[in-house]
Design an enzyme around this catalytic site. Structure first.
Site, PDB file in Angstrom:
ATOM      1  N   ASN A  73       3.557   9.360 -10.473  1.00 13.65           N
ATOM      2  CA  ASN A  73       4.895   9.104  -9.931  1.00 13.65           C
ATOM      3  C   ASN A  73       5.970   9.695 -10.831  1.00 13.65           C
ATOM      4  O   ASN A  73       6.939  10.299 -10.360  1.00 13.65           O
ATOM      5  CB  ASN A  73       5.135   7.596  -9.803  1.00 13.65           C
ATOM      6  CG  ASN A  73       4.370   6.965  -8.663  1.00 13.65           C
ATOM      7  OD1 ASN A  73       3.820   7.652  -7.814  1.00 13.65           O
ATOM      8  ND2 ASN A  73       4.340   5.646  -8.645  1.00 13.65           N
ATOM      9  N   ARG A 431       7.633  17.544   1.652  1.00 17.90           N
ATOM     10  CA  ARG A 431       7.527  17.933   0.241  1.00 17.90           C
ATOM     11  C   ARG A 431       6.109  17.767  -0.292  1.00 17.90           C
ATOM     12  O   ARG A 431       5.481  16.731  -0.116  1.00 17.90           O
ATOM     13  CB  ARG A 431       8.510  17.105  -0.594  1.00 17.90           C
ATOM     14  CG  ARG A 431       8.534  17.493  -2.064  1.00 17.90           C
ATOM     15  CD  ARG A 431       9.591  16.702  -2.800  1.00 17.90           C
ATOM     16  NE  ARG A 431      10.929  17.143  -2.447  1.00 17.90           N
ATOM     17  CZ  ARG A 431      11.969  16.323  -2.361  1.00 17.90           C
ATOM     18  NH1 ARG A 431      11.816  15.033  -2.529  1.00 17.90           N
ATOM     19  NH2 ARG A 431      13.164  16.803  -2.067  1.00 17.90           N
ATOM     20  N   HIS A 461      10.732  13.326  10.597  1.00 21.12           N
ATOM     21  CA  HIS A 461       9.937  12.317   9.912  1.00 21.12           C
ATOM     22  C   HIS A 461       9.422  11.256  10.875  1.00 21.12           C
ATOM     23  O   HIS A 461       8.634  10.389  10.496  1.00 21.12           O
ATOM     24  CB  HIS A 461      10.799  11.684   8.807  1.00 21.12           C
ATOM     25  CG  HIS A 461      10.057  10.851   7.830  1.00 21.12           C
ATOM     26  ND1 HIS A 461      10.187   9.481   7.769  1.00 21.12           N
ATOM     27  CD2 HIS A 461       9.178  11.180   6.851  1.00 21.12           C
ATOM     28  CE1 HIS A 461       9.436   9.011   6.801  1.00 21.12           C
ATOM     29  NE2 HIS A 461       8.800  10.006   6.229  1.00 21.12           N
ATOM     30  N   TYR A 494      -2.200   2.333   2.626  1.00 18.48           N
ATOM     31  CA  TYR A 494      -0.793   2.058   2.932  1.00 18.48           C
ATOM     32  C   TYR A 494      -0.733   0.967   4.000  1.00 18.48           C
ATOM     33  O   TYR A 494      -1.464   1.019   4.991  1.00 18.48           O
ATOM     34  CB  TYR A 494      -0.092   3.298   3.493  1.00 18.48           C
ATOM     35  CG  TYR A 494       0.208   4.405   2.517  1.00 18.48           C
ATOM     36  CD1 TYR A 494      -0.465   4.519   1.300  1.00 18.48           C
ATOM     37  CD2 TYR A 494       1.162   5.370   2.818  1.00 18.48           C
ATOM     38  CE1 TYR A 494      -0.191   5.550   0.424  1.00 18.48           C
ATOM     39  CE2 TYR A 494       1.452   6.412   1.945  1.00 18.48           C
ATOM     40  CZ  TYR A 494       0.762   6.498   0.749  1.00 18.48           C
ATOM     41  OH  TYR A 494       1.032   7.529  -0.124  1.00 18.48           O
ATOM     42  N   ARG A 590      10.269  -2.447  -1.399  1.00 14.65           N
ATOM     43  CA  ARG A 590       9.225  -2.102  -2.363  1.00 14.65           C
ATOM     44  C   ARG A 590       9.751  -1.325  -3.558  1.00 14.65           C
ATOM     45  O   ARG A 590       9.415  -1.605  -4.699  1.00 14.65           O
ATOM     46  CB  ARG A 590       8.148  -1.253  -1.670  1.00 14.65           C
ATOM     47  CG  ARG A 590       6.964  -0.904  -2.572  1.00 14.65           C
ATOM     48  CD  ARG A 590       6.175   0.254  -2.000  1.00 14.65           C
ATOM     49  NE  ARG A 590       6.833   1.524  -2.210  1.00 14.65           N
ATOM     50  CZ  ARG A 590       6.691   2.587  -1.414  1.00 14.65           C
ATOM     51  NH1 ARG A 590       5.949   2.502  -0.339  1.00 14.65           N
ATOM     52  NH2 ARG A 590       7.307   3.718  -1.689  1.00 14.65           N
ATOM     53  N   HIS A 618       4.400   0.032   2.997  1.00 11.17           N
ATOM     54  CA  HIS A 618       4.984   1.230   3.585  1.00 11.17           C
ATOM     55  C   HIS A 618       5.647   0.982   4.942  1.00 11.17           C
ATOM     56  O   HIS A 618       6.451   1.790   5.396  1.00 11.17           O
ATOM     57  CB  HIS A 618       3.900   2.308   3.732  1.00 11.17           C
ATOM     58  CG  HIS A 618       4.413   3.687   3.963  1.00 11.17           C
ATOM     59  ND1 HIS A 618       4.300   4.331   5.180  1.00 11.17           N
ATOM     60  CD2 HIS A 618       5.053   4.554   3.145  1.00 11.17           C
ATOM     61  CE1 HIS A 618       4.834   5.537   5.089  1.00 11.17           C
ATOM     62  NE2 HIS A 618       5.309   5.698   3.870  1.00 11.17           N
TER      63      HIS A 618
END
Length: 737
Positions: A73, A431, A461, A494, A590, A618
């Site tokens: 991350n 990305r 998206h 997720y 989150r 998620h």
């Protein structure tokens, strides 16, 4: 526990030393102090991820995985977010963040926080390494290879590693080479014995081979421990094979992070060719960060910085192991006792009851699937059935991210080859997945799929799949809306929601969204769906304002939301206004949260918590009380692909999908949201200073865990569980007044 990084986050956002910003009266909604800094809030999230590496509730190797995730991350954070701040400084852009900081001020604070986080990662790695050794998993260093082990290790090196290594002497005839993003190198200062001449050299650590190698037993001897050796240790141990006739006078490892964001000019004539060219140049991005082993000699350090053309402020000394993101490669596949107990996702009973016929089950009534507790296979089966069904005449599908061997793509290809009209919206601006998506686009086109790349200025998206089926003399449309990607691998870790419906109005709205993407056909109106960048934010603001009106009129009110990130200043200000009007607001965020909860006169009615655990939270859910106490049948409930960030609401195509079927409504509101609000074991509460504290009693053996609850309750598919069945961790859950 008060954490150094979290204290730094608070200091960065609160100029006064008091427990809350020094704002009052009419200035409450004008002061930049009403926001937390976005970048520092993200660092605080990654600190919570790292804390899971020390969580005693988790098995040893899962804690190692959390350490690896936090390191990965942080790498991506520097590749994108920090690279963006550096670009602003470099170009002299004087824009301030919404909390009032310049790019240079943010860089200083981010660097300090990231350095503290890296130091904490190394401390935890040393602790985990010791625990692993006690458990029989030993990572050896070069100095540990002695006696009978050396011939065994040398044979492995010569046969499996030596052929792919490229030692590089650096001199006028051999200039400093280009080191790509995430490049990992051993730097050396050598003395050539034949003429006593000094020279510098590099040995890049290959990226296409395993980082860690399990060593065979020496001479067949039995050992209690399994032993591992890193690629860089092989190189260090056998430097004499790489640079024969040289003596090593200094050495040290370094690792490089480059700017990896990709921007596309709006006037690009061919988006695909432009992206392919930009991706090739991504590896040439400017240096953002250089991590150097603290033991590296100073002259060797200067040589590295000059060769990379890096600035001193880009350098961080690491007292420990570089490349912690790859520590997950140390996890053997055959040690179940040191991992989470295996979990088998359930296949939705409604579809099983209809003999596996997705369309028959959806026709009967809407279906909600809660991943990963219920299997993603149902989404794959939906498309596979559509591909083979002779009554299906058209399929439309968005693809933002998917897996390497995607069954979704395979189903679309089968459908096209079977004569269906198939349209795939492939988002090539996703990305770090751009190259994979370009490949899928080419494969789909070759099969006869109509491939569309969406807008240049917006990312698509939204997670949407539409199947049009001929039934009698009419056409019926079946829709799948998701909060997560069409990715069968991430769907196992997720938490996301899939909603299947044959509602005619929802079908018409889905067609309008696809027409908007493929033909720039802006819908005159929508019947049920909201979508960005056109109306989603406006509709959210209106729904929040309605709750404020209910509160002011003395009616029950309330807002529950579950998101990954909350950044958008207009949405935050609307929540502040609703809270000041008396609306109780409970947020499960989150990651990044720029809203300050608990400030008297501004946000004392707003509570924020974060859940970090075995599964990555998620799903995006929002519920509005709508004049009745939450949770109730009267509440307006939505699922969404969008977080509440400017990029999602202003610069992406996203959907906000109403949940209207009573069974699904109950599942989302009375089960999923209430369980999340009740979670103790994996929850952190955010205070007005920016500190996250674990929920009281989180470490009790019977502390309530939403993840455990969903894994162990097979009757969640609309069959029996109600809010009263859940334990109460918070008094405000369900009050709605």
């Amino acid at each position: 526990m008060s954490l150094p990084l979290e204290a730094q986050v608070a200091d960065a956002n609160a100029p006064a030393a008091s427990a809350a910003p020094s704002i009052a009266g009419p200035d409450l909604l004008r002061s930049p102090d009403r926001f937390f800094n976005r970048e520092l809030s993200w660092l605080s999230f990654n600190q919570r991820v790292l804390e899971e590496a020390e969580n005693p509730r988790h098995p040893l190797l899962e804690r190692l995985r959390f350490l690896s995730i936090s390191a990965n991350n942080l790498d991506e954070f520097f590749m994108v977010r920090v690279a963006g701040l550096k670009a602003l400084v470099r170009e002299g852009v004087r824009v301030l963040s919404q909390d009032g900081l310049s790019a240079s001020q943010q860089l200083v604070k981010v660097s300090g926080g990231a350095n503290d986080l890296m130091a904490e990662q190394q401390r935890i790695w040393r602790s985990l390494r010791a625990e692993m050794a006690l458990a029989g998993l030993v990572l050896l260093d070069a100095k540990d290879i002695t006696g009978a082990d050396r011939p065994v290790v040398e044979e492995l090196f010569l046969n499996r590693i030596f052929p792919i290594l490229t030692p590089l002497a650096i001199d006028p005839a051999h200039p400093f080479p280009f080191i790509p993003n995430l490049g990992f190198c051993l730097a050396l200062k050598l003395r050539r014995l034949s003429d006593n001449k000094h020279l510098y050299a590099l040995t890049p650590v290959p990226t296409q081979v395993d980082r860690f190698w399990e060593l065979p037993l020496a001479n067949g001897r039995r050992r209690h421990a399994r032993r591992f050796f890193s690629l860089e240790s092989f190189i260090i141990l056998f430097l004499d094979r790489l640079f024969p006739g040289c003596e090593v006078e200094g050495q040290g490892l370094f690792r490089l992070i480059r700017d990896s964001d990709v921007e596309i000019e709006e006037e690009a004539e061919d988006l695909v060719r432009e992206f392919e060219a930009r991706l090739k140049r991504r590896r040439l991005g400017s240096v953002v960060r250089v991590k150097i082993q603290a033991s590296m000699p100073e002259d060797l350090r200067r040589f590295i910085l000059e060769g990379l053309q890096a600035e001193p402020q880009d350098v961080v000394n690491v007292d420990g192991k570089l490349g912690l993101a790859q520590l997950s490669d140390l996890i053997p596949p055959d040690l179940p006792a040191l991992k989470f107990p295996p979990f088998q996702a359930r296949f939705p009973e409604r579809i099983r009851d209809h003999g596996g016929d997705c369309f028959a089950a959806i026709r009967e009534k809407d279906i909600l699937v809660h991943h990963p507790f219920e299997s993603f296979d149902v989404v794959v089966q939906f498309l596979r059935q559509a591909a083979q069904d002779p009554s299906v005449i058209a399929i439309k599908q968005t693809l933002y991210r998917t897996s390497k061997d995607s069954p979704i793509v395979a189903a679309l290809i089968d459908a096209a080859e079977n004569g269906k009209n198939v349209t795939a919206l492939v988002e090539i601006k996703a990305r770090f997945d751009e190259e994979a998506n370009l490949k899928w686009a080419r494969d789909l086109e070759r099969a006869g799929v109509l491939v569309v790349f969406g807008f240049v200025e917006y990312k698509t998206h939204a997670k949407l799949s539409v199947v049009v089926r001929r039934e009698g003399d009419a056409l019926r449309t079946y829709c799948h809306y998701g909060t997560g990607n069409y990715h069968p691998i991430t769907a196992k870790i997720y938490t996301d929601l899939s909603l299947f419906t044959a509602d005619p109005a929802m079908a018409r709205d889905s067609a309008r969204i696809f027409n908007y993407i493929t033909g720039y056909a802006l819908p005159e109106r929508m019947e049920k769906l909201s979508y960005s960048p056109i109306c989603l934010k406006h509709d959210l603001l209106r729904l929040i304002a309605v709750e404020a009106e209910h509160a002011q009129a003395g009616n029950p009110s309330g807002i529950w939301a579950k998101l990954n990130s909350l950044v958008d200043p207009e949405i935050i200000d609307a929540l502040y206004k609703a809270g000041r009007a008396g609306v109780p607001i409970s947020l499960v965020i989150r990651g990044i949260c720029c809203l300050r909860p608990g400030i008297p006169g501004l946000s004392e009615n707003i509570r924020v918590k974060s859940i970090v655990g075995r599964f990555l939270e998620h799903a995006r859910i929002v519920a509005f009380a709508n004049g009745a106490p939450l949770p109730s049948k009267q509440a307006r409930v939505f699922i969404s692909s969008a977080d509440w960030m400017p990029r999602n609401l202003d610069r992406r195509v996203e959907t906000l999908v109403p949940v209207e079927n009573p069974t699904v409504h109950q599942q989302v509101l009375d089960q999923i949201m209430v369980a999340n609000l009740n979670d103790e074991a994996q929850s952190w509460s955010l205070d007005s200073e920016g500190r996250y504290r674990r929920q009281p009693g989180w470490d009790r053996k019977r502390a309530f865990s939403a993840h455990d609850y969903f894994m162990t309750n097979p009757s969640l598919s609309g069959r029996g569980h109600k809010v009263k069945d859940l334990p109460r961790a918070f008094d405000h859950v369900g009050s709605g007044s």
